[in-house]
Design an enzyme around this catalytic site. Structure first.
Site, short mmCIF file in Angstrom:
data_model
loop_
_atom_site.label_atom_id
_atom_site.label_comp_id
_atom_site.label_asym_id
_atom_site.label_seq_id
_atom_site.Cartn_x
_atom_site.Cartn_y
_atom_site.Cartn_z
N GLN A 160 43.65 44.18 48.35
CA GLN A 160 42.47 44.57 48.53
C GLN A 160 42.25 45.59 48.98
O GLN A 160 42.25 45.93 50.28
CB GLN A 160 41.79 43.26 49.59
N ASN A 174 31.59 35.01 21.07
CA ASN A 174 32.01 33.99 20.52
C ASN A 174 33.33 33.69 21.54
O ASN A 174 33.72 32.18 22.05
CB ASN A 174 32.56 34.43 19.45
N ARG A 203 39.29 38.84 55.51
CA ARG A 203 41.21 39.23 55.82
C ARG A 203 40.52 38.89 57.12
O ARG A 203 38.92 39.30 57.29
CB ARG A 203 40.99 40.67 55.66
N LYS A 262 38.26 34.18 34.88
CA LYS A 262 38.09 35.60 34.92
C LYS A 262 38.03 36.18 33.16
O LYS A 262 38.13 36.94 32.80
CB LYS A 262 38.70 36.69 35.60
N LYS A 316 40.83 26.67 44.43
CA LYS A 316 41.03 27.49 43.39
C LYS A 316 41.98 28.33 42.34
O LYS A 316 43.08 28.63 43.31
CB LYS A 316 40.82 29.76 43.55
N ASP A 330 35.42 38.75 27.06
CA ASP A 330 35.40 38.89 26.05
C ASP A 330 34.12 38.72 24.52
O ASP A 330 33.78 39.38 25.54
CB ASP A 330 37.15 37.43 25.48
O1 C5P Z 1 45.14 36.48 48.26
P1 C5P Z 1 44.13 36.52 48.81
O2 C5P Z 1 42.91 36.59 49.85
O3 C5P Z 1 43.40 38.35 48.59
O4 C5P Z 1 43.48 36.49 47.53
C1 C5P Z 1 41.71 36.50 46.34
C2 C5P Z 1 41.54 35.93 45.59
O5 C5P Z 1 40.31 35.72 45.02
C3 C5P Z 1 42.04 36.18 44.63
O6 C5P Z 1 43.02 34.88 43.53
C4 C5P Z 1 42.16 36.86 43.57
O7 C5P Z 1 42.54 36.47 42.50
C5 C5P Z 1 40.55 36.39 43.71
N1 C5P Z 1 40.11 37.18 43.37
C6 C5P Z 1 39.10 38.61 43.95
N2 C5P Z 1 38.40 39.99 43.87
C7 C5P Z 1 37.66 39.25 42.92
C8 C5P Z 1 37.28 38.59 42.04
C9 C5P Z 1 38.86 37.24 42.45
O8 C5P Z 1 40.05 38.89 44.54
N3 C5P Z 1 36.30 40.08 42.67
#
Ligand code: C5P
Length: 228
Positions: free
Chosen positions: A183, A69, A175, A63, A35, A66
């Site tokens: 998070q 268009n 985690r 992500k 990703k 907007d």
């Molecule tokens: O390092 P970590 O495991 O927290 O990374 C989570 C990844 O997922 C990051 O790249 C973040 O941008 C993405 N992400 C998120 N929550 C969301 C959508 C995407 O943490 N709802």
């Protein structure tokens, strides 16, 4: 059934780090995807690097949020990168989701619901009147209506989302330990799959420190999972 995948969040601007992540995760018993978010895609050589990747599962985490268009034009503008997945915020609204879906072609369009870094207190601060659960549920219904290919939510909402959204469910906020970083809505990989997630997004728990050992730890944690 789609094979369960783990998307590694390649959140860096350093190509050498990405190459190392790929090296450590290739030929694994787990199906890994990569990703790339705003950090890497906006870095000097990020776009070029992604365009050079062959035979990898790639996920452009733009992500997009907007007007219809601009959402559609953005998806067209990155067509040459042949991403397997691209993200759009469901909060862009039904019309924008439909416009994006119309032009996304073979790339799977993922609707991002409420970010896993937000909790009810944060939503209140933004001005939302509903809590996380209600908003994610509403957004999952919208994603289904717009015929999106996948949804991103936290593992805590998967069971509820499955009732109204019938395709892939991808969960970040993964985690192993007590350190959640930024998070708020988190779960372990094992529990997230058990809750019904089809794929996980994992960043720092794998990419920080010794990647090889972190992957070993992950595989060990997930052993006996027959669907991997
Ligand atoms: O390092 P970590 O495991 O927290 O990374 C989570 C990844 O997922 C990051 O790249 C973040 O941008 C993405 N992400 C998120 N929550 C969301 C959508 C995407 O943490 N709802």
């Amino acid at each position: 059934m789609t094979k369960r995948k783990i998307f590694i969040a390649c959140d860096t601007t350093k190509i050498s780090e990405i190459k190392n992540i790929i090296k450590q995760t290739e030929n694994s018993e787990i199906s890994f995807g990569y990703k790339f978010g705003l950090e890497f895609l906006n870095s000097k050589n990020g776009r070029k690097f992604v365009s050079s990747l062959k035979h990898k599962i790639t996920f452009g985490d733009y992500k997009i949020a907007d007007i219809p268009n601009t959402c559609a034009s953005t998806i067209k503008a990155v067509k040459d990168l042949n991403f397997n997945y691209i993200t759009i915020h469901i909060s862009s609204g039904l019309e924008a989701l439909k416009a994006a879906k119309k032009v996304s072609g073979k790339t799977k369009l993922i609707g991002v619901s409420i970010l896993t870094s937000l909790n009810n207190k944060a939503l209140k601060e933004i001005g939302y009147k509903s809590d996380v659960k209600k908003l994610v549920y509403q957004q999952a219904k919208l994603a289904q209506k717009a015929k999106l290919d996948a949804i991103v939510c936290s593992a805590k909402e998967v069971k509820m989302v499955k009732k109204v959204f019938k395709k892939e469910i991808i969960t970040p906020g993964i985690r192993f330990s007590s350190s959640n970083d930024d998070q708020k809505r988190v779960m372990t990989p094992k529990n997230a799959f058990a809750a019904g997630a089809t794929s996980l997004v994992i960043g720092r728990p794998i990419t920080k420190g010794n990647i090889k050992n972190n992957i070993k730890h992950l595989i060990n944690h997930l052993k006996n999972d027959s669907k991997l």
